[in-house]
Write an enzyme that holds these catalytic residues in place. Sequence first.
Site, PDB file in Angstrom:
ATOM      1  N   ASP A  45       0.802  -1.223   0.000  1.00 44.26           N
ATOM      2  CA  ASP A  45       0.000   0.000   0.000  1.00 44.26           C
ATOM      3  C   ASP A  45       0.839   1.280   0.000  1.00 44.26           C
ATOM      4  OD1 ASP A  45      -2.500  -1.303   0.039  1.00 44.26           O
ATOM      5  OD2 ASP A  45      -2.249  -1.693   2.183  1.00 44.26           O
TER       6      ASP A  45
ATOM      7  N   HIS B  18       0.100  -7.893  -1.100  1.00 42.08           N
ATOM      8  CA  HIS B  18      -1.219  -8.538  -1.126  1.00 42.08           C
ATOM      9  C   HIS B  18      -1.915  -8.322  -2.463  1.00 42.08           C
ATOM     10  CE1 HIS B  18      -1.946  -4.476   0.535  1.00 42.08           C
ATOM     11  NE2 HIS B  18      -3.189  -4.567   0.061  1.00 42.08           N
TER      12      HIS B  18
ATOM     13  N   ARG C 112     -11.487  -0.201   6.240  1.00 39.01           N
ATOM     14  CA  ARG C 112     -10.038  -0.367   6.324  1.00 39.01           C
ATOM     15  C   ARG C 112      -9.385   0.844   6.970  1.00 39.01           C
ATOM     16  NH1 ARG C 112      -5.426  -1.501   2.012  1.00 39.01           N
ATOM     17  NH2 ARG C 112      -4.499   0.246   3.047  1.00 39.01           N
TER      18      ARG C 112
HETATM   19  C1  SIN Z   1      -6.738  -3.954  -0.488  1.00 36.01           C
HETATM   20  O1  SIN Z   1      -5.913  -4.047  -1.368  1.00 36.01           O
HETATM   21  O2  SIN Z   1      -6.532  -3.303   0.534  1.00 36.01           O
HETATM   22  C2  SIN Z   1      -8.068  -4.647  -0.615  1.00 36.01           C
HETATM   23  C3  SIN Z   1      -8.006  -6.076  -0.318  1.00 36.01           C
HETATM   24  C4  SIN Z   1      -9.363  -6.697  -0.429  1.00 36.01           C
HETATM   25  O3  SIN Z   1     -10.286  -6.112  -1.019  1.00 36.01           O
HETATM   26  O4  SIN Z   1      -9.504  -7.815   0.054  1.00 36.01           O
END
Ligand code: SIN
Length: 290
Positions: A111, A260, A275
């Site tokens: 991120d 991720h 989030r």
């Molecule tokens: C993200 O990349 O923060 C999203 C992950 C998700 O939607 O599971």
Amino acid sequence: MPRLTVTKIAPALGADISGIDLHAPLDEATLAALKDAWATHLVLRFRGQALDDPQLLALSRLLGPLDPPGPNPYGKPFLEAFPEINVISNVKVGGAPIGNLGDGEAVWHCDMTYVESPPRAALLHALEIPPSGGDTFWSNMYLAYETLPDATKQRIAGLRAIHDATYNSAGIMRKGMKEVTDPRQAPGAHHPLVIRHPDTGRAALYLGRRRNSYVLGLDLADSNALLDELWAHATQPEFTFRQVWQLHDLILWDNRCTLHRRDSFDPEARRVMHRTQIKGTPVAPAFEAA
Ligand code: SIN
């Protein structure tokens, strides 16, 4: 003594934490035990924690000051009352998206590495989930680095790459950005390919996202070949953990030593996640440039 139980989920990373209630304030010993488990397993999963937004914010603040979400394609926070919370969703109300990333695949990424001090952590809470699809995967970047051939380790020590700010992981252009035709000109922070984790002191591969990445000082073709090799290595299934979501799962991950990605899901189904992010520090190289 804290009564939390830590159960490993996958060989590479990830652990389930049970025996604690995240609605209540955590005592110091429990928080210390959680931080220990987090440093060891990199991604922690808490099941059945139906937190409301203030509770999610209070829990997140135990890990440090919050980092507001990066600019989304629509240019304003999704939750007016809680601008520190990012909404990840495909749901639209009156034609307007209530959140980011839609229903398509979100490609491998770390991120906000396009800034000098990317967030150190993120927490993702599942409020609505589709009947299938939308699984999320994390990959262990300590392991990715440690298992590189020695020749590759030597080659990348001291190299830095551009972390492009233009597109999000769903391939949507961020507000105010222009299309990038040459990755060498991409806007975004320059970070070492191998970083030193500020808490554990371990070296980790630090790739950000593949699109428009460029290794400074190399020919474009050489940079692309090196990045393709590193990305293929870093995202091998044996370095990863797959999260099949249950309602009110809460996942905490370390954004400095993991990547991720998310699978696509049925556009007719609803998926809503809230989030938060925790502020990080400037990225530190594992090795000085030669
Ligand atoms: C993200 O990349 O923060 C999203 C992950 C998700 O939607 O599971």
